[in-house]
Design an enzyme around this catalytic site. Structure first.
Site, PDB file in Angstrom:
ATOM      1  N   CYS A   1      -3.915   3.213  -5.024  1.00 35.15           N
ATOM      2  CA  CYS A   1      -3.211   3.954  -3.978  1.00 35.15           C
ATOM      3  C   CYS A   1      -1.966   4.652  -4.524  1.00 35.15           C
ATOM      4  O   CYS A   1      -1.659   5.800  -4.153  1.00 35.15           O
ATOM      5  CB  CYS A   1      -2.835   3.018  -2.830  1.00 35.15           C
ATOM      6  SG  CYS A   1      -1.928   1.544  -3.360  1.00 35.15           S
TER       7      CYS A   1
ATOM      8  N   HIS B   1       0.856  -1.195   0.000  1.00 32.40           N
ATOM      9  CA  HIS B   1       0.000   0.000   0.000  1.00 32.40           C
ATOM     10  C   HIS B   1       0.887   1.237   0.000  1.00 32.40           C
ATOM     11  O   HIS B   1       1.773   1.399   0.851  1.00 32.40           O
ATOM     12  CB  HIS B   1      -0.913   0.007   1.224  1.00 32.40           C
ATOM     13  CG  HIS B   1      -1.711   1.270   1.368  1.00 32.40           C
ATOM     14  ND1 HIS B   1      -2.629   1.684   0.426  1.00 32.40           N
ATOM     15  CD2 HIS B   1      -1.688   2.239   2.334  1.00 32.40           C
ATOM     16  CE1 HIS B   1      -3.163   2.831   0.794  1.00 32.40           C
ATOM     17  NE2 HIS B   1      -2.601   3.182   1.950  1.00 32.40           N
TER      18      HIS B   1
ATOM     19  N   ASP C   1      -2.846   9.826   3.113  1.00 31.03           N
ATOM     20  CA  ASP C   1      -3.170   8.413   2.868  1.00 31.03           C
ATOM     21  C   ASP C   1      -4.578   8.330   2.280  1.00 31.03           C
ATOM     22  O   ASP C   1      -5.533   8.874   2.851  1.00 31.03           O
ATOM     23  CB  ASP C   1      -3.082   7.621   4.175  1.00 31.03           C
ATOM     24  CG  ASP C   1      -3.189   6.122   3.953  1.00 31.03           C
ATOM     25  OD1 ASP C   1      -3.355   5.693   2.794  1.00 31.03           O
ATOM     26  OD2 ASP C   1      -3.099   5.368   4.953  1.00 31.03           O
TER      27      ASP C   1
END
EC number: 3.4.22.-
Length: 1047
Positions: free
Chosen positions: A989, A857, A936
């Site tokens: 991501c 991620h 994020d």
């Protein structure tokens, strides 16, 4: 009358035929007169009769009634001469005596005498009087209705019984069809003789008047009568007002009636009333409703039904119950109980329904056709349109649907579904009397019928021509609406039951060829030339036309294709021709070229810019697979069309292989079927071409393939190869991965700049949808942003670490490889990356970008103002367009929510003391806060570990660069998690990380006053195109570097 059998109870009033009447004794009449004189105010003979329109309904005057009564009515004390079971009783009139209704024998004609002789007397309890009761129950008019309604006390009814007129019924068995019915109506059950057959199948038609005459008699007069009268009393006034027209037509034919004073007659009449009442009350009862439908049942089914009936449905048992009633009328205790029960029935209609439900249902099954016809004509007088609809419906169905009203359970729900929509529009305001499905039958006078069954009785009573004409005149609109209402139900239920009466009804209304040769298919899409349409209904195939309803964009179109212009057709099913994995079946229609102008006209000239060959082909994508029955019916329709058009080839469907050459040369721009449908399923050769421009690289081809699964077409033009690759018709498109050697596409930044990053063709694969971006693409685009997108001033103040930086910082190493085991963990981590900053001092920068990858991620950490030890407020520069300045003025009064992380929620005491003072000056100042921003898109990372590792790194790096010690803690280097745009899948991501950096360079954050809101930093559609933008950028740089190297 048979008087010879000893011990047999004589009827309460015998019917004397052919003018023989027994006059009442003078003593008895004297007693009746004495009783009537006691309460003269209770008796008003002329009062109810004065309300009647005798001139319109009756040909016999009141005086004629009196004279007829004196001459032909029996004495009312006849029953008192002989008691029950032969025991004599006194002739004194008991106050509990019930009202006895006498019917005149109508069998005075020759046919009636023959009929009496043919009836066997195999039951001792059935006499001629019973036969007359069953044969000649009257069709009551409004006059007799009002007369019976006013009979309240017993002594009044006894006195008025002399004034009740006789009514002569016309024998409906006078026709040839009636005599045929007499011969075929015998039943073989032991306890059902011909008399019972006549009683069950030839009850004369009861109109609203007969219903009301039964319901208005006092409940203590008869047990059976009390049951039926409780519910039907609600419809008296309403039925009285509307039955005038129908009754006048019957009276013109000489049909009249007369009431007798015999208890069994009343029980029979009560039973008829029960028939009518159940149809009106049990509107939602499927069992009762199903028995009111017109059906055709075999003799075996009728026998089976009658054998299953309980004893209470047997006419013999009914007679026994009538006997018990006669016994109870002499017992005051029993009579009191009966009277109370009758009153309870009036008070509680639900209790009445429970008691009489079974017997009423069975009686309905035995209603004859002529009674049903009278009911259909007179049961709904409250509404003219409702009556007309029922009359036309019965005339439309004609004789094929006449019969005993009985249905098997399998057909009940289907018929209810079909019948209720027809009557729903007429059922308002008729809640008490008119049921949702009244009995509908047909008479012979209303229309000729060609098909006749020996099992079906079709009586032809003498009716007025006006009734027939009324039925015929009103039948036309209902006939036209019937197929529309019942078509869908018939189609869905045709496979569920072996017999569907509504299907036969439609066959009577629609010509057989037109009804049979019609087929509907549910389709999803239609492809005509260049357009693709979505379904707006079912496609209908007939011998005259093909109707295709569809929608294109916002336009709804109903295309009618004339079958005379149809050349060929095809039906391609997936199991036979495995050309399609998308749909179960495709219907193909090929029309003639001279019909294209008509199609273009129907499509409003807005669909085609010009006529083309592809317009001749119509493709219908069906929703589900086609059954064998539907396929055969479709072939029958096409055969009929081919016979009509003289095109014999039309009767033979084209297979996929045969039809393919017709349109395989069409391009995807010309045919929507090829563009939308075949591009993802069948993909014919030369039809679905997708050109791919590739570099001319000669590579050896694999020639030892066992079976080719695709077709490759090559074309060279301007030094480039144009390749067209299509799969075979039985294959699907599959993703093809590059299997050749790895080729370096670009080096960025290009030489002679040092530190260039190479990007290969394998790296491009991660730019496909659903793939994770690798570190090469991340590093390439970050370098591209800082070199090409950021301003010079921002480049001087920023530094971007490689995606390997944090990975090396946190990499675990063997302790044996460490040179100095006395180093702390922070120093060991710093030692791994100490060379990354040998040419740069990060404490001279305002923003340091650190890409972080944890558990596949990606997220971004931005170290802001690492050289500051506390918050600083400065004036806004005049030259910088501040994104944060506008945002800050909007959010200055808000409280800190989730932007400040929980680990650093407490700031230093200096900050807290300064905040109240600076709130007023915040719009004029910008805040520089030493912090670590965590951007994020999922908030799925272990932020605390990341922030702590970066603090420790900064602490060691400060010692190395500044040669002093400084503590980077939660108070002087806080971590913030502002709200940023979030990803909506699990693979973007890395794309969001790159977009965060690009948005920061385009609109940097210069004011770090809390809270920081970045939810609308960039729109979502930017992310959707980011992968393709990066791919095009790499290919563009590849071409530029190629041209530069060649020159």
């Amino acid at each position: 009358m048979d008087k010879g059998k000893a011990g047999r109870r004589r009827s309460s009033a015998e019917i004397v035929t052919e003018g023989k009447r027994k006059k009442p004794s003078s003593s008895e009449l004297h007693k009746i007169t004495k009783i009537l004189n006691a309460k003269p105010e209770d008796v008003h003979v002329q009062s109810p009769l004065s309300k009647l329109r005798s001139s319109e309904h009756w040909d016999v005057s009141l005086q004629g009634w009196k004279r007829s009564l004196r001459n032909k009515v029996l004495s009312l004390d006849h029953k008192s001469k002989k008691g029950v079971r032969g025991h004599p009783v006194t002739s004194k009139i008991s106050p509990e005596r019930q009202l006895k209704v006498m019917l005149t024998n109508v069998l005075w004609t020759d046919l009636g005498r023959k009929f009496r002789k043919t009836l066997p007397r195999n039951d001792a309890n059935l006499c001629d009087a019973n036969k007359v009761q069953s044969d000649s129950l009257p069709s009551t008019s409004v006059d007799s209705l009002e007369t019976c309604q006013k009979l309240e006390p017993l002594h009044q009814s006894l006195n008025l019984s002399e004034r009740i007129p006789r009514v002569i019924l016309t024998n409906v068995l006078g026709t040839k069809l009636g005599r045929k019915y007499i011969k075929t109506s015998s039943v073989t059950e032991a306890n059902l003789g011909d008399t019972d057959n006549l009683q069950s199948e030839q009850l004369s038609s009861s109109s609203d008047g007969s219903l009301e005459s039964c319901q208005n008699l006092n409940p203590h007069k008869n047990f059976f009568l009390s049951e039926s009268s409780s519910q039907s009393s609600k419809t008296d006034n309403y039925a009285k007002q509307t039955s005038y027209t129908k009754e006048k037509r019957r009276d013109d034919d000489g049909i009249s009636f007369m009431s007798d004073t015999q208890p069994k007659d009343l029980s029979s009449g009560s039973r008829d009333c029960d028939h009518l009442e159940v149809g009106s009350r049990n509107k939602d009862d499927t069992n009762s409703v199903s028995r009111m439908e017109p059906t055709l049942i075999s003799r075996k089914r009728k026998k089976r039904l009658r054998s299953n009936l309980p004893d209470t449905h047997n006419p013999a048992s009914l007679y026994k119950s009538a006997e018990q009633t006669k016994e109870q009328e002499n017992d005051p205790a029993v009579f009191t109980e009966l009277e109370k029960s009758s009153e309870n029935y009036h008070e509680d209609p639900k209790l009445f329904e429970e008691v009489t439900y079974e017997s009423i249902e069975s009686d309905f099954a035995q209603l004859p056709s002529d009674c049903g016809q009278e009911l259909a004509l007179s049961a709904s007088p409250q509404m003219t349109s409702g009556c007309s609809a029922m009359e036309t419906f019965e005339s439309s169905i004609s004789s094929d649907t006449v019969g005993n009203s009985t249905l098997v359970v399998k057909d009940e729900n289907e018929l209810n579904t079909i019948e209720k929509p027809v009557l729903s529009e007429h059922s308002e305001g008729n809640l008490s009397f008119i049921s949702a499905e009244p009995i509908v039958v047909s008479s012979d006078e209303e229309g000729p019928t060609e098909q006749k069954s020996s099992e079906i009785l079709k009586l032809q009573p003498k009716q007025d021509d006006a009734i027939s004409h009324e039925s015929e005149s009103t039948s036309e609109p209902v006939v036209s609406e019937l197929p529309l209402i019942t078509c869908e139900s018939v189609q869905t239920s045709s496979e569920l039951c072996s017999y569907n009466p509504v299907m036969e009804n439609i066959s009577c209304l629609i010509p057989k060829n037109e009804m049979d040769l019609q087929l509907d298919f549910i389709f999803t899409s239609v492809y005509i030339g260049k357009i693709k349409g979505a379904s707006k209904g079912c496609v209908t195939f007939t011998t005259k036309y093909i109707k295709i309803p569809f929608q294109v964009s916002v336009h709804e179109i109903s295309l009618l294709v004339d079958t005379t212009h149809l050349k060929r057709f095809g039906l391609w099913k997936n199991k036979d021709d495995d050309h399609s994995k998308k749909s179960h079946a495709i219907l193909f229609l090929w029309v003639s070229s001279n019909y294209l102008q008509e199609i273009q006209t129907q499509l409003e000239n807005s669909v085609f810019s010009q006529q083309s060959k592809s317009t001749e082909f119509i493709f219908l994508e069906l929703h589900s697979s086609i059954s064998q029955r539907e396929e055969l019916k479709l072939k029958d329709i096409m055969t009929e069309i081919s016979t009509t058009n003289g095109e014999l080839e039309l009767s033979y469907p084209l297979s996929w292989v045969q039809a393919l050459p017709l349109f395989q040369n069409l391009s995807s721009k010309e045919s929507s079927f090829i563009h939308y449908y075949c591009a993802s399923t069948c993909s014919f050769p030369a039809a679905t071409t997708e050109e791919m421009k590739m570099k001319s690289v000669s590579q050896p081809s694999n020639t030892d393939t066992a079976k080719p699964t695709y077709t490759l077409l090559q074309k060279q033009s301007s030094g480039c190869y144009s390749l067209s690759i299509t799969s075979n018709p039985d294959e699907e498109w599959r993703e093809v991965r590059h299997t050749g050697p790895v080729q370096k596409l670009i080096v960025y930044p290009p030489p002679p700049t040092k530190g260039g990053l190479g990007v290969t063709n394998e790296d491009l694969e991660c730019l496909e949808e659903g793939e994770f971006l690798n570190d090469v693409i991340i590093d390439f685009y970050l370098k591209y942003l800082i070199l090409e997108k950021a301003s010079d001033e921002l480049v001087e103040r920023s530094h971007i670490f490689s995606s390997f930086f944090y990975k090396c910082l946190t990499r675990k190493e063997n302790n044996l490889t460490e040179d100095n085991p006395n180093l702390s963990m922070a120093q060991r981590r710093h030692k791994r990356v100490r060379t990354w900053t040998r040419h740069i001092n990060i404490f001279n920068k305002d923003y340091i970008f650190v890409p972080v990858n944890e558990s596949s991620h990606w997220y971004l950490a931005v170290i802001c103002f690492p050289w500051l030890e506390e918050v600083v407020y400065e004036d806004f520069p005049q030259t910088i367009p501040q994104y944060s300045q506008a945002e800050e003025s909007h959010h200055d009064s808000r409280t800190i929510d989730n932007d400040l992380h929980t680990s650093s929620a407490l700031s230093s005491g200096t900050e807290d003391s300064q905040s109240p003072e600076m709130n007023v000056t915040v719009p004029k100042k910008m805040c520089k806060r030493p912090c670590i921003l965590i951007l994020d898109s999922l908030k799925a990372a272990s932020i605390q570990n990341t922030v702590q590792n970066l603090r420790e790194y900064l602490e060691v790096e400060w010692e190395v660069k500044r040669k002093t010690h400084r503590e980077f803690s939660k108070t002087n280097m806080v971590d913030l998690c502002p709200k940023v745009p979030k990803q909506d899948n699990s693979s973007d991501c890395g794309v969001y990380l790159l977009q965060y950096v690009e948005s920061f360079f385009k609109d940097p954050i210069v004011n770090f006053e809390l809270p920081i809101h970045l939810e609308k930093w960039f729109p979502r559609h930017v992310i959707k195109t980011k992968r393709e933008d990066i791919r095009e950028l790499i290919l563009k740089l590849h071409l530029q570097q190629q041209k530069g190297s060649s020159s």
